[in-house]
Scaffold this motif. Structure first.
Motif, PDB file in Angstrom:
ATOM      1  N   LEU A 282       0.846  -1.190   0.000  1.00 37.85           N
ATOM      2  CA  LEU A 282       0.000   0.000   0.000  1.00 37.85           C
ATOM      3  C   LEU A 282       0.882   1.241   0.000  1.00 37.85           C
ATOM      4  CD1 LEU A 282      -2.801  -0.860   2.588  1.00 37.85           C
ATOM      5  CD2 LEU A 282      -2.713  -1.375   0.156  1.00 37.85           C
ATOM      6  N   SER A 283       0.471   2.236  -0.780  1.00 40.63           N
ATOM      7  CA  SER A 283       1.175   3.515  -0.815  1.00 40.63           C
ATOM      8  C   SER A 283       0.324   4.545  -0.079  1.00 40.63           C
ATOM      9  CB  SER A 283       1.406   3.967  -2.259  1.00 40.63           C
ATOM     10  OG  SER A 283       2.082   5.204  -2.289  1.00 40.63           O
ATOM     11  N   TRP A 284       0.918   5.227   0.936  1.00 41.37           N
ATOM     12  CA  TRP A 284       0.170   6.118   1.830  1.00 41.37           C
ATOM     13  C   TRP A 284       0.571   7.573   1.620  1.00 41.37           C
ATOM     14  CZ3 TRP A 284      -3.509   4.155   5.166  1.00 41.37           C
ATOM     15  CH2 TRP A 284      -3.501   2.769   5.350  1.00 41.37           C
ATOM     16  N   ASN A 285      -0.446   8.440   1.606  1.00 36.82           N
ATOM     17  CA  ASN A 285      -0.267   9.883   1.763  1.00 36.82           C
ATOM     18  C   ASN A 285      -1.021  10.261   3.031  1.00 36.82           C
ATOM     19  OD1 ASN A 285       1.179  10.182  -0.627  1.00 36.82           O
ATOM     20  ND2 ASN A 285      -0.673  10.480  -1.835  1.00 36.82           N
ATOM     21  N   ALA A 286      -0.341  10.926   3.971  1.00 36.13           N
ATOM     22  CA  ALA A 286      -0.968  11.160   5.272  1.00 36.13           C
ATOM     23  C   ALA A 286      -0.559  12.498   5.851  1.00 36.13           C
ATOM     24  CB  ALA A 286      -0.600  10.032   6.241  1.00 36.13           C
ATOM     25  N   THR A 287      -1.417  13.006   6.739  1.00 32.88           N
ATOM     26  CA  THR A 287      -1.132  14.206   7.515  1.00 32.88           C
ATOM     27  C   THR A 287      -1.721  14.007   8.900  1.00 32.88           C
ATOM     28  OG1 THR A 287      -1.272  16.621   7.519  1.00 32.88           O
ATOM     29  CG2 THR A 287      -3.247  15.423   6.865  1.00 32.88           C
ATOM     30  N   SER A 288      -1.460  14.947   9.805  1.00 30.00           N
ATOM     31  CA  SER A 288      -1.943  14.788  11.178  1.00 30.00           C
ATOM     32  C   SER A 288      -2.405  16.120  11.737  1.00 30.00           C
ATOM     33  CB  SER A 288      -0.841  14.212  12.073  1.00 30.00           C
ATOM     34  OG  SER A 288       0.201  15.152  12.235  1.00 30.00           O
ATOM     35  N   ASP A 289      -3.300  16.030  12.742  1.00 27.31           N
ATOM     36  CA  ASP A 289      -3.708  17.181  13.533  1.00 27.31           C
ATOM     37  C   ASP A 289      -2.858  17.164  14.789  1.00 27.31           C
ATOM     38  OD1 ASP A 289      -4.896  19.038  15.194  1.00 27.31           O
ATOM     39  OD2 ASP A 289      -6.936  18.581  14.546  1.00 27.31           O
ATOM     40  N   THR A 290      -1.885  18.061  14.871  1.00 29.39           N
ATOM     41  CA  THR A 290      -0.945  18.024  15.998  1.00 29.39           C
ATOM     42  C   THR A 290      -1.613  18.348  17.322  1.00 29.39           C
ATOM     43  OG1 THR A 290      -0.341  20.318  15.479  1.00 29.39           O
ATOM     44  CG2 THR A 290       1.061  18.570  14.575  1.00 29.39           C
TER      45      THR A 290
END
Length: 474
Positions: A282-290
């Motif tokens: 699987l190829s992931w693009n991700a971000t987060s709410d710090t």
């Protein structure tokens, strides 16, 4: 009231005292016992009157305090009602307004004094007023609160309110009024509709969409479930590390740490164990709410892409090896060799061909020779038809061998006698992918042949060779 009570007490006390004084003046000893009884009763009356006075005084004091508390409560209630963001109103059974707060006044842009004693039909369009009246009557009929959504056109546009209407009962448990509390839910409804659209997009997306903490999935769409073969409950109730290929676990944990620090993740690839025990990339693009630590990610199955890349890489390596082998073979052939695509562009020429054409750049060589030579018939010297050249025939799928022609250089007029051969190259789908043309320069051989023939005739003359007379006679 206290003053009246005091005045009454004073007046009555004076009258009782006056009565006692008069009685003392007329006091006789003939009926001494009854006289003293009467005097005692007067004193008792005066005492009772005093007691009643103080009781009434305390009652009045308590009543005053109660009224003050009531007034304070009413002011507090009105302050709360006027400062709440909800629109509040109270109407009589006949629809006349008894109470409205400031928010309610701002909605309809009217003042309290303009509403009290009036009905909705006095301030609103008939259709809207009839609708409000029907809702009020429904609350009266049911004898309990009801909820409904109401739309009101205001100066900044249409607003949606969630209204709660309820009957108000007096001490006899009879309905005397209808209360209404309305909350502006325009923004909330817009957010809910947006959330609904977002959820729809989330669920129908062909990509795998994920909301997660640093240990567990918080929300997944059906795409990920279908991809890995697990149910949504299985994915949500188990730490996602359970499904990651062991050798990729450490790099995945490091990637999550970077996300928590505020970095974005782009094209991060790792392997996952499916329910059927197969492995998928699987190829992931991700971000987060710090602030919350929540992770948001999109995943795409690249298993087939990677397999295809491996196959292409293997094929390219094989092709490269074959190309090298082919180059070695071609370069070691004494004949000139040209390979052209279906657009008649030369993509490969060996050293012999480069020397023949006098060109090092293969792409500048013409496969039909027209840019460099005049192609002539070897037996009569006439122009050889282009459509009969090996390259043209090979593009039609035909094989040619040893076409004897003359190549006259357009610049130097030098002539070479060559044998041309051609054949098509067929791909896996049985289409012509390219053509091969070989050029065998036989000019030297022909010159040697002519020289040998000339020397042979000279030798015959020298040894006195005579021609056969019988042939002459014939």
């Amino acid at each position: 009231m206290e003053r009246k009570n005091l005045y009454g007490y004073i007046i009555n006390s004076i009258m009782v005292i006056a009565l006692g004084v008069v009685y003392l003046i007329n006091f006789t000893t003939d009926n001494g016992f009854w006289n003293w009884v009467s005097l005692g009763l007067i004193v008792v009356i005066l005492g009772m009157l005093t007691t009643v006075f103080f009781i009434l005084k305390e009652q009045l004091k308590a009543k005053k305090k109660s009224e003050e508390e009531l007034l304070k409560s009413q002011k507090l209630l009105h302050s709360i009602i006027d400062n709440t963001t909800n629109a509040i109103s109270v109407k009589k059974i006949n629809g006349e307004y008894m109470l409205v707060n400031k928010k309610y006044q701002s909605i309809f842009e009217v003042y309290d004094k303009d509403l009290i004693g009036k009905t909705d039909h006095d301030i609103l369009p008939k259709e809207l007023a009839d609708r409000y009246l029907d809702a009020d009557l429904e609350a009266l009929k049911l004898g309990k609160e009801i909820q409904m959504e109401e739309e009101i056109e205001q100066s900044d546009g249409k607003h949606t309110y969630l209204s709660v209407k309820f009957p108000l009962f007096d001490i006899s448990n009879r309905v005397y009024a209808i209360g209404s509390i309305s909350t502006d839910i325009t923004e909330r409804k817009t957010i809910m509709e947006s959330q609904k659209e977002a959820d729809t997009f989330f669920n129908i997306s062909t990509d795998s969409l994920v909301i997660a903490s640093n240990e567990k999935f918080l929300k997944v769409n059906s795409s990920l479930s279908n991809l890995l073969g697990y149910t949504g409950e299985e994915l949500l109730n188990t730490p996602f590390a359970t499904y990651i290929f062991p050798e990729d676990l450490e790099k995945t944990e490091n990637a999550i740490k970077k996300l928590e620090e505020g970095a974005n993740l782009v094209s991060f690839n790792n392997r996952w164990i499916c329910k059927d025990k197969s492995i998928k990339w699987l190829s992931w693009n991700a971000t987060s709410d710090t602030n919350t630590g929540t992770l948001y990610a999109v995943a795409r199955d690249i298993t087939k892409d990677l397999l295809l890349q491996e196959e292409n890489k293997k094929r390219m390596n094989e092709l490269y090896e074959n190309q090298q082998k082919l180059n070695m073979i071609i370069e070691n052939i004494s004949d000139g060799v040209l390979v052209a695509n279906t657009d008649k562009q030369v993509i490969l020429a060996n050293e012999v061909a480069n020397e023949l054409f006098g060109i090092e750049d293969d792409s500048k060589i013409s496969v039909d020779f027209s840019d460099h030579f005049k192609v002539l018939n070897s037996y009569d010297g006439k122009v050889f038809p282009v459509q009969s050249l090996p390259a043209e025939l090979a593009l039609e799928g035909k094989i040619t061998n040893d076409i004897d022609v003359l190549l006259m250089n357009k610049e130097t007029n030098e002539v070479r006698r060559v044998l041309l051969s051609g054949r098509p190259i067929i791909d896996n789908e049985n289409y012509i992918a390219a053509v091969v043309v070989t050029i065998k320069d036989i000019s030297r051989y022909k010159r040697l042949e002519a020289e040998l023939k000339r020397k042979d005739q000279e030798s015959r003359r020298k040894i006195g060779f005579k021609k056969d007379d019988s042939k002459k006679k014939e």
